[in-house]
Motif scaffolding. Structure first.
Motif, short mmCIF file in Angstrom:
data_model
loop_
_atom_site.label_atom_id
_atom_site.label_comp_id
_atom_site.label_asym_id
_atom_site.label_seq_id
_atom_site.Cartn_x
_atom_site.Cartn_y
_atom_site.Cartn_z
N UNK A 7 43.02 44.98 38.97
CA UNK A 7 41.74 44.32 39.27
C UNK A 7 41.80 43.76 40.68
N UNK A 8 40.79 44.08 41.47
CA UNK A 8 40.71 43.58 42.84
C UNK A 8 39.57 42.59 42.91
N UNK A 9 39.90 41.32 43.08
CA UNK A 9 38.87 40.28 43.08
C UNK A 9 38.46 40.06 44.53
N UNK A 10 37.31 40.55 44.89
CA UNK A 10 36.88 40.60 46.28
C UNK A 10 36.88 42.07 46.69
N UNK A 11 35.70 42.58 47.07
CA UNK A 11 35.58 44.00 47.42
C UNK A 11 35.12 44.15 48.87
#
Ligand code: APR
Length: 320
Positions: A7-11
């Motif tokens: 999961x990448x929080x901030x794209x």
């Protein structure tokens, strides 16, 4: 066996680069989370459409809903704002602290077993706050700074010596800011420490001092060139190196912002130190011996981070 979930929080700039690198390396399926509608979905689709040419099978998706990060094995946090020319990392503190609160709560609720790597600046204070807000075990929450600072140092050294950066190792400790501590004695070319290379005439002390200073200013140099944001390729690559070490239990020895309790005379504090990253998260903090000068640089770096943590406590009562 199912692929790991990342999961990448901030794209934003770093988030998008992280997603691309994770896909190219087939580290796992990727979920991009961002409050900005359309950005994570658009980046996920764009990267997915590169799959047939790049030949990866990882699934990519974008979301504004924390429920979609459920069960993530790794969360990499870049949510927040990046600095503009003239700003220090510390100037971001107030805004990004609020962001860490919502991110910490989202991770705690939906991905409490994840290994969390924070990249949001000011790094050392933000990783501390993210750990506090999420309540996850300390060894599962760390910050990416040392790998990046060391990579910058290694790049400059490899250029100066005209040798492969593969044969250059470098150590940078302390906080991810102006007080970071590039450790010259522990940095080598093919095992030869930098002070010996000065004696061997490969470089001069003046040139080495300039490289140390350029390393300290490495982030600002990029901000000054880009003008609209901060570095993203090297920060993303550094965090992927850490995530890979966790997911594959590589037990790489990597400097990162880790919770130090006992070592380095610290009692429960996040700061940049050498660590071993494996399936248990930050499995070990490596305590190296420092001479008087190094120790005093490290101490002032710790003091600078302590100041930022105090400032966080002043802003958010729940952190006291
Ligand atoms: N929750 C989720 N995402 C958020 C939130 C939030 N509360 N607030 C902001 N964001 C998103 C923005 O919408 C943006 O897409 O975070 C993203 C940040 O992306 P960029 O502005 O492109 O910044 P980036 O260069 O990726 O850097 C991110 O890492 O190195 C640090 O200093 C840098 O703190 C900055 C962070």
């Amino acid at each position: 066996m199912a692929r790991p979930k990342i999961a990448l929080i901030g794209a934003g700039q770093i988030g998008g680069t992280l997603a691309h690198l994770a896909a190219l390396k087939e580290l796992g399926d990727v979920v991009l989370f961002d409050i900005a509608e359309g950005i994570p979905e658009g980046k996920a689709l764009d990267i997915a459409e590169s799959g047939p040419s790049a030949k990866f099978d990882a699934a990519m998706s974008g979301t504004q809903d924390y429920a979609d990060i459920a069960g993530a094995d790794v969360c990499i946090v870049t949510a927040g704002v990046a600095r503009k020319p003239g700003m220090s990392r510390d100037d971001l503190l107030g805004i990004n602290l609020k962001v860490m609160k919502s991110v910490g709560e989202g991770i705690a609720q939906h991905a409490p077993d994840a290994f969390v790597i924070c990249i949001t600046n000011p790094l050392d204070a933000m990783v501390w706050a993210l750990r506090e807000f999420s309540g996850l075990p300390h060894e599962k929450v760390c910050g990416m700074a040392g790998v990046l600072d060391s990579a910058r140092f290694r790049h400059f050294l490899a250029s100066e010596f005209d040798v492969s950066m593969k044969d250059v190792t470098a150590f940078v400790l302390g906080g991810h800011g102006d007080t970071m501590v590039p450790l010259v004695r522990y940095s080598t070319v093919a095992g030869i420490p930098l002070p010996d290379l000065v004696k061997m005439g490969w470089t001069t002390q003046e040139k080495l001092d300039a490289i140390v200073q350029r390393t300290r200013d490495g982030g600002a140099e990029i901000v000054g060139l880009l003008k609209t944001g901060s570095a993203f390729y090297a920060p993303a690559t550094s965090a992927i190196e850490m995530a890979e070490s966790y997911l594959k239990d590589q037990k790489r020895v990597l400097p990162c912002a880790a919770y130090v309790d006992g070592a380095y005379g610290l009692d429960g504090f996040y700061v940049g130190v050498p660590t071993v990253i494996g399936a248990g998260g930050v499995e070990r903090v490596v305590e190296i011996s420092m001479n008087k000068d190094e120790q005093s640089m490290f101490d002032s770096s710790v003091e600078a981070v302590k100041g930022l943590v105090q400032a966080c406590k002043g802003i958010d009562d729940s952190l006291k």
